[in-house]
Scaffold this motif. Structure first.
Motif, PDB file in Angstrom:
ATOM      1  N   PHE A  59       0.835  -1.199   0.000  1.00  0.00           N
ATOM      2  CA  PHE A  59       0.000   0.000   0.000  1.00  0.00           C
ATOM      3  C   PHE A  59       0.874   1.256   0.000  1.00  0.00           C
ATOM      4  CE2 PHE A  59      -3.862  -2.173   2.248  1.00  0.00           C
ATOM      5  CZ  PHE A  59      -4.177  -2.816   1.062  1.00  0.00           C
ATOM      6  N   ASN A  62       2.239   2.212  -3.309  1.00  0.00           N
ATOM      7  CA  ASN A  62       1.234   2.855  -4.160  1.00  0.00           C
ATOM      8  C   ASN A  62       0.786   4.206  -3.619  1.00  0.00           C
ATOM      9  OD1 ASN A  62       0.637   1.050  -6.481  1.00  0.00           O
ATOM     10  ND2 ASN A  62       0.257  -0.437  -4.860  1.00  0.00           N
ATOM     11  N   LEU A  64      -0.845   5.190  -1.034  1.00  0.00           N
ATOM     12  CA  LEU A  64      -2.232   5.279  -0.613  1.00  0.00           C
ATOM     13  C   LEU A  64      -2.336   5.995   0.729  1.00  0.00           C
ATOM     14  CD1 LEU A  64      -3.347   1.636  -1.541  1.00  0.00           C
ATOM     15  CD2 LEU A  64      -3.657   3.724  -2.880  1.00  0.00           C
ATOM     16  N   TYR A  72      -1.385   1.992   8.088  1.00  0.00           N
ATOM     17  CA  TYR A  72      -2.248   1.088   7.337  1.00  0.00           C
ATOM     18  C   TYR A  72      -2.737  -0.057   8.221  1.00  0.00           C
ATOM     19  CZ  TYR A  72      -0.175   3.398   3.256  1.00  0.00           C
ATOM     20  OH  TYR A  72       0.240   4.331   2.335  1.00  0.00           O
ATOM     21  N   ALA A  88      -6.398   0.838   3.360  1.00  0.00           N
ATOM     22  CA  ALA A  88      -5.859   2.014   2.670  1.00  0.00           C
ATOM     23  C   ALA A  88      -6.925   2.630   1.778  1.00  0.00           C
ATOM     24  CB  ALA A  88      -4.637   1.636   1.845  1.00  0.00           C
ATOM     25  N   LYS A  90      -7.544   5.255  -1.723  1.00  0.00           N
ATOM     26  CA  LYS A  90      -7.111   6.027  -2.888  1.00  0.00           C
ATOM     27  C   LYS A  90      -8.206   7.051  -3.157  1.00  0.00           C
ATOM     28  CE  LYS A  90      -5.216   6.892  -7.057  1.00  0.00           C
ATOM     29  NZ  LYS A  90      -3.833   7.272  -7.349  1.00  0.00           N
ATOM     30  N   ILE A 132      -4.190  -6.153  -4.271  1.00  0.00           N
ATOM     31  CA  ILE A 132      -2.959  -5.374  -4.424  1.00  0.00           C
ATOM     32  C   ILE A 132      -2.741  -5.008  -5.892  1.00  0.00           C
ATOM     33  CG2 ILE A 132      -0.428  -5.502  -4.273  1.00  0.00           C
ATOM     34  CD1 ILE A 132      -0.819  -7.139  -1.684  1.00  0.00           C
ATOM     35  N   ALA A 135      -4.666  -1.988  -6.633  1.00  0.00           N
ATOM     36  CA  ALA A 135      -3.982  -0.810  -6.085  1.00  0.00           C
ATOM     37  C   ALA A 135      -2.832  -0.398  -7.003  1.00  0.00           C
ATOM     38  CB  ALA A 135      -3.474  -1.098  -4.677  1.00  0.00           C
ATOM     39  N   LYS A 139      -2.355   3.299  -9.361  1.00  0.00           N
ATOM     40  CA  LYS A 139      -1.329   4.113  -8.695  1.00  0.00           C
ATOM     41  C   LYS A 139      -1.223   5.513  -9.282  1.00  0.00           C
ATOM     42  CE  LYS A 139       3.538   4.182  -7.322  1.00  0.00           C
ATOM     43  NZ  LYS A 139       4.806   3.415  -7.240  1.00  0.00           N
ATOM     44  N   PHE A 149      -9.118  -0.185   0.001  1.00  0.00           N
ATOM     45  CA  PHE A 149      -8.510  -1.515  -0.071  1.00  0.00           C
ATOM     46  C   PHE A 149      -8.401  -2.060   1.356  1.00  0.00           C
ATOM     47  CE2 PHE A 149      -6.999   1.052  -3.582  1.00  0.00           C
ATOM     48  CZ  PHE A 149      -7.224   0.237  -4.683  1.00  0.00           C
TER      49      PHE A 149
END
Length: 307
Positions: A59, A62, A64, A72, A88, A90, A132, A135, A139, A149
């Motif tokens: 995470f 990325n 997040l 997280y 997480a 976004k 994942i 994610a 990105k 997520f």
């Protein structure tokens, strides 16, 4: 094509195609989670915590945002011990949210001297890898929906993690913004419907599948639940959110009438069709890109039970 545009295109080709999740990445993540070193990822073990930290690292890669607090890792109590879900966010163009989840725990080790580790490649390293992968896919993108997520812990012990995270006071507003939660549960094999397809548990309880399929890319298809008699809709982490009247379904590819690896020692990397899983991740991501709060506002039918 002008020389300058060609040079720009060449120099930026990695950006243009960066949304594609590579098979190499899928193999890397799933192989790590299902390795012997993870010792079956049973909740409450050091290896389970190592798996949580690994997901948190993905995470972070990325970039997040945290779901709550300053990490997280979202703690809860299990038999007097602190264990973790991993969560997480976004941020998208809207506060309305699509959630993607999967449980990362499995059933640990056996006393079989020839093979002691329940690796859980399909159950459920594959689902975590799909999450994942999404994610990764988003990105560098700004989707219309915000994306959440969640890696659940303790599913194998009675959905402990999803029951805990759905009750966190500071997350209630975020939970209520969820338009739909897609819970990935055993997606390592080619489904009985063929490649590039998943089935959705409890498909008769909402119009998620119809709305998703109307926008789907590259013929990705969410099929009806072929195992209605097994009540899978009420047997996985999605049900913790259903009880809050949040639309939540599990997506799977496993044929429960034929799967000989379910909770067995042979649930190993040999089970996994990495090409199919990679295709599903990328086509799922491309489809999510097309969704927005106007064309994807699913509703429950009157058949669902919230009890």
């Amino acid at each position: 094509m002008s020389k300058f545009f060609f040079l720009w295109l060449l120099g930026n080709s990695s950006l243009l195609f960066s949304q594609e999740v590579s098979k190499k990445r899928v193999v890397e993540v799933l192989s790590h989670l299902a390795s012997d070193e993870m010792k079956g990822r049973e909740i409450g073990t050091p290896e389970n915590e190592t798996a949580a930290l690994y997901i948190a690292q993905k995470f972070a890669e990325n970039k997040l945002d945290y779901c709550v607090g300053h990490s997280y890792l979202v703690p809860f109590n299990y038999r007097g011990k602190i264990v973790y879900n991993v969560c997480a966010i976004k941020k998208g163009k809207s506060e309305k949210t699509l959630a993607f989840s999967a449980h990362f725990d499995h059933i640990g080790i056996s006393d079989n001297p020839r093979d002691q580790v329940f690796n859980g490649a399909d159950d459920n390293a594959s689902g975590v890898t799909a999450m994942i992968g999404l994610a990764d896919y988003f990105k560098t993108k700004e989707p219309d929906f915000s994306l959440m997520f969640i890696a659940f812990n303790g599913e194998e012990k009675g959905m402990k993690g999803s029951k805990a995270i759905v009750e966190i006071p500071d997350l209630q507003t975020k939970h209520q913004n969820i338009a739909a939660l897609f819970n990935f549960e055993m997606v390592a094999t080619v489904s009985q419907f063929g490649p590039n397809a998943l089935y959705m548990t409890g498909d008769e309880f909402s119009d998620v599948d119809e709305l998703f399929n109307a926008q789907s890319i590259n013929n990705l298809k969410i099929q009806p639940d072929p195992h209605i008699g097994q009540q899978l809709f009420y047997r996985s982490d999605n049900v913790s959110f259903v009880k809050k009247k949040i639309i939540a379904h599990s997506l799977s590819t496993v044929d429960m009438t034929k799967a000989k690896h379910y909770h067995q020692l042979n649930d190993d990397l040999e089970i996994v069709d990495f090409d199919n899983l990679t295709e599903i991740i990328n086509n799922f991501g491309k489809t999510i890109e097309k969704l927005n709060p106007q064309n994807f506002a699913p509703k429950y039918t009157d058949k669902v039970s919230f009890e």
